[in-house]
Design a protein around this motif. Structure first.
Motif, short mmCIF file in Angstrom:
data_model
loop_
_atom_site.label_atom_id
_atom_site.label_comp_id
_atom_site.label_asym_id
_atom_site.label_seq_id
_atom_site.Cartn_x
_atom_site.Cartn_y
_atom_site.Cartn_z
N VAL A 112 0.83 -1.20 0.00
CA VAL A 112 0.00 0.00 0.00
C VAL A 112 0.87 1.26 0.00
O VAL A 112 0.53 2.26 -0.63
CB VAL A 112 -0.96 -0.02 1.20
CG1 VAL A 112 -1.72 1.29 1.30
CG2 VAL A 112 -1.94 -1.17 1.06
N THR A 113 2.03 1.17 0.69
CA THR A 113 2.90 2.35 0.72
C THR A 113 3.38 2.73 -0.67
O THR A 113 3.52 3.91 -0.98
CB THR A 113 4.12 2.08 1.63
OG1 THR A 113 3.66 1.51 2.85
CG2 THR A 113 4.86 3.36 1.93
N THR A 114 3.61 1.73 -1.52
CA THR A 114 4.09 2.07 -2.87
C THR A 114 3.05 2.90 -3.62
O THR A 114 3.41 3.64 -4.53
CB THR A 114 4.40 0.82 -3.71
OG1 THR A 114 3.23 0.02 -3.76
CG2 THR A 114 5.53 0.03 -3.14
N SER A 115 1.77 2.79 -3.23
CA SER A 115 0.77 3.60 -3.93
C SER A 115 0.90 5.06 -3.53
O SER A 115 0.29 5.93 -4.14
CB SER A 115 -0.63 3.09 -3.63
OG SER A 115 -1.00 3.46 -2.32
N MET A 116 1.67 5.34 -2.49
CA MET A 116 1.84 6.74 -2.08
C MET A 116 2.97 7.41 -2.85
O MET A 116 3.12 8.62 -2.80
CB MET A 116 2.13 6.81 -0.59
CG MET A 116 0.98 6.30 0.24
SD MET A 116 1.17 6.68 1.95
CE MET A 116 -0.43 6.18 2.58
N LEU A 173 -1.99 -1.72 -9.03
CA LEU A 173 -1.82 -2.95 -8.26
C LEU A 173 -2.05 -2.76 -6.75
O LEU A 173 -2.75 -3.58 -6.14
CB LEU A 173 -0.43 -3.54 -8.54
CG LEU A 173 -0.24 -5.01 -8.21
CD1 LEU A 173 -1.27 -5.87 -8.90
CD2 LEU A 173 1.15 -5.46 -8.60
N PRO A 174 -1.51 -1.70 -6.13
CA PRO A 174 -1.72 -1.55 -4.69
C PRO A 174 -3.20 -1.47 -4.31
O PRO A 174 -3.65 -2.20 -3.43
CB PRO A 174 -0.99 -0.25 -4.35
CG PRO A 174 0.04 -0.11 -5.40
CD PRO A 174 -0.56 -0.68 -6.64
N ILE A 175 -3.98 -0.61 -4.99
CA ILE A 175 -5.38 -0.46 -4.61
C ILE A 175 -6.15 -1.74 -4.89
O ILE A 175 -6.99 -2.17 -4.09
CB ILE A 175 -6.02 0.77 -5.30
CG1 ILE A 175 -7.50 0.93 -4.93
CG2 ILE A 175 -5.92 0.72 -6.81
CD1 ILE A 175 -7.73 1.47 -3.58
N ALA A 176 -5.84 -2.41 -6.03
CA ALA A 176 -6.55 -3.66 -6.34
C ALA A 176 -6.23 -4.73 -5.30
O ALA A 176 -7.11 -5.48 -4.88
CB ALA A 176 -6.16 -4.13 -7.74
#
Lengths: 368, 287
Positions: free
Chosen positions: B106-110, B161-164
């Motif tokens: 999830v952090t990578t989505s930031m 990918l993170p949100i999915a």
């Protein structure tokens, strides 16, 4: 010589995997491989790569010079200047506001949290000191365009994030009303989220068109001559921020709506029995229980606001002139000139800004 | 009074959300002459579909639609497949350190997607692979992916990918564990339990994730603008910006193009509004 029984050997990692009945952990890690591969290749590698590139000279249209290592020169060109000096009076109003913030912090902080307040005070004072640096009368920034873009991005972050909450909270409250028109309200809430931001920018450029646009037509009807919205600096800032708020308040509204729906209805009934007014119920029950949803929406909104590109690009291409060039648009324009090294340095600045904000929020959430 | 206030609030929200789009729809039916009239007209004086024809004759808009469809559909399929794998591992298996792994993803989505622009552009231009060059004793480069579908599909998969994964992890956690345990007792292996028991039950979660990924991919602008620069490889959001000239803004045609470009999204949000809202707020509820 007696036959020794063959000692039982646990099947090895690969044998177990090949047998088609892997252990739970094995299967789990195996299933994570594709996701990790993609993220490593397209997220982790680029970020390490961009940091590395920012320390090098690289212009794709000047391959003769190669890609020598130049240390922090890109950053020096970006953020520093000639003949810089420090004075108390530079950006006086903003720095006074900052000092006011420190004072407010100490006035409201509880006795137990004093230790943390010291940390924040040091940070705020450091920002206060840094804001005093400016080029003197003879000096100049190496890249005034960077500081302009930085300022534009900060302005957009503050205005559009605050605005999206001011609009988003009422949106959520209205969408929570039970009615048979709820599906229509939902569509109205989802459309701004689902439309491509660049098309929203184009759409609002048409609405804000100075002669044939709706906004100026409505203003004319009430007897006001509207400005040439997208060709003047201040009206353009207003128009772009309005568009951003229109788009993003729906996302904030949806997240807050989920927060609202997770609140136990019994609390309201109990409060009503106790004779609490609507306003009291809102301030005493809704808002405190909405805090986690607010925190999540705030984080996502701020992180997307830092990268604002599509809407101002579609509306004015960063103009009038370069007045509305955000950091994102500047990175894009620099990439177009094929100056990879400098564009990488700008990206790193953007990354550090979002990292700082993430850390700030995460600390804030954990201390809550 | 209270009732009146409620309806006024509802009306305000609906008008605020839909008015710009309705205005655009009306614009798309006006002749370009009518657009240059003062005072401006709200309802088109004589309806014309000519603008919708011009959308296709002035630029290869059909090709833009095809490009967007191919890129978004392939990216969605790959992304949801990988996210379903990861979500199953993180949501249902007893995996050491799964909370840390989920937080990491999830952090990578930031990370700002914008930061990917420069390194991915450089990568897709083609970079030398040193160890392969050494083996073959001549410089070996990665393929030039600019102006191909892959230049967009690869980053779109990664960006969503993170949100999915988050959506599917929280969805898989909701499926009762007993369902799978029963299958295991009856002699299913873990893998066949995944395909026979869990996959059919998880269809709603997969649809939710797929819609979100599809919308993200369909709407992406910056990378599409930078990586695919030939007319034949433009996507819809980028293609629509091409109708404006240096000084001329054919608003009627642009409006028609926007209407066509958002049509798939409007269909999605009308039919799947509950799913989309639950998907969007999965991140919000789980934190």
């Amino acid at each position: 010589m007696a036959l020794q029984p063959k000692p039982y050997k646990r099947p090895g990692f690969w044998a177990r995997l090949a047998s088609g009945n892997p252990s739970e952990a094995q299967l789990g890690y195996l299933l994570l491989v594709p996701a990790f591969t993609v993220l490593a290749l397209v997220m982790l590698y680029p970020i390490l790569n961009v940091v590395w590139k920012s320390l090098h000279y690289e212009k794709l249209n000047n391959p003769a010079r190669g890609t020598p290592f130049i240390g922090l020169e890109n950053f020096h060109d970006m953020a520093w200047g000639e003949g810089l000096r420090w004075s108390v009076t530079h950006l006086l109003v903003w720095r006074l506001l900052l000092l006011g913030g420190v004072a407010a912090l100490w006035a409201t902080v509880r006795r137990r949290a004093r230790g943390q307040a010291v940390g924040w005070t040091v940070l705020l004072l450091a920002v206060w000191a840094l804001l005093g640096i400016h080029p003197g009368a003879e000096g100049e920034w190496n890249d005034p365009r960077f500081w302009n873009a930085f300022g534009v991005s900060l302005l957009i972050i503050v205005v559009s994030v605050l605005g999206s909450f001011v609009v988003g909270l009422p949106l959520a409250l209205v969408a929570d009303i039970k009615t048979r028109w709820r599906w229509l309200v939902r569509v109205a809430l989802l459309l701004p989220w689902a439309m491509p931001p660049v098309l929203i920018g184009l759409m609002f450029a048409w609405l804000f068109q100075d002669q044939y646009g709706v906004v100026n037509d409505l203003l004319r009807r009430v007897g006001v001559e509207g400005p040439i919205w997208l060709a003047r600096v201040v009206p353009a800032i207003v128009a772009v921020n309005y568009t951003l708020i229109w788009k993003t308040s729906s996302f904030v509204g949806l997240v807050l709506l989920a927060g609202l729906q997770s609140i136990d209805r019994g609390l309201y009934e109990a409060a009503e029995v106790d004779g609490a007014s609507v306003a009291q119920r809102f301030w005493q029950i809704t808002l405190p229980l909405l805090r986690p949803a607010i925190a999540v929406a705030l984080i996502f909104r701020t992180l997307t606001a830092i990268q604002t590109f599509d809407v101002p690009f579609a509306m004015t291409r960063g103009g009038p002139g370069r007045a509305l060039e955000t950091l994102g648009i500047y990175v894009y324009n620099t990439t177009l000139t094929l100056d990879i090294g400098y564009a990488a340095a700008l990206s790193v600045a953007l990354f550090l800004l979002s990292l700082a904000i993430t850390v700030f929020y995460l600390r804030w959430i954990y201390t809550e | 009074m209270n009732r009146l206030f409620r309806y006024a609030a509802l009306l305000l929200v609906v008008v605020n959300g839909l008015f710009p789009a309705v205005w655009l729809l009306l614009t798309s039916f006006k002749t370009s002459g009518e657009l240059r009239q003062l005072p401006i007209t709200y309802w088109p004086e004589n309806f014309t579909f000519g603008n919708y024809v011009s959308v296709f004759t002035e630029n290869p808009f059909g090709r833009f639609l095809l490009n967007s469809a191919v890129v978004s559909v392939v990216a969605t399929l790959l992304c949801v497949l990988f996210a379903a794998f990861a979500g199953y591992a993180l949501g249902r298996l007893n995996l050491p350190g799964r909370r840390v792994i989920l937080t990491l993803i999830v952090t990578t989505s930031m990370f700002p997607a914008l930061v990917l622009l420069v390194p991915l552009y450089r990568l897709f231009v083609g970079v030398e692979i040193p160890w392969l060059s050494e083996v073959f004793n001549s410089p070996i480069f990665t393929p030039n992916l600019l102006n191909t579908y892959w230049a967009l599909i690869i980053p779109y998969v990664a960006l969503s990918l993170p949100i999915a994964t988050l959506i599917l992890t929280s969805f898989f956690q909701l499926i009762p564990q007993d369902l799978e345990s029963a299958a295991l007792v009856d002699g299913c292996t873990r893998v066949s339990a995944l395909f026979r028991i869990v996959a059919p039950v998880s269809a709603p979660g997969i649809v939710t994730a797929a819609i979100i990924v599809f919308v993200n991919s369909w709407n992406e602008f910056l990378l599409a603008l930078t990586f695919n620069t030939t007319l034949q490889m433009r996507t819809v959001p980028v293609g629509i910006t091409l109708y404006q000239g240096e000084y001329a803004f054919p608003w009627a045609i642009i409006s028609s193009a926007i209407m066509l470009g958002v049509l798939p999204l409007v269909v999605l949000i009308i039919f799947f509004q509950r799913r989309i809202i639950s998907g969007l707020t999965a991140g919000g509820v789980k934190g």
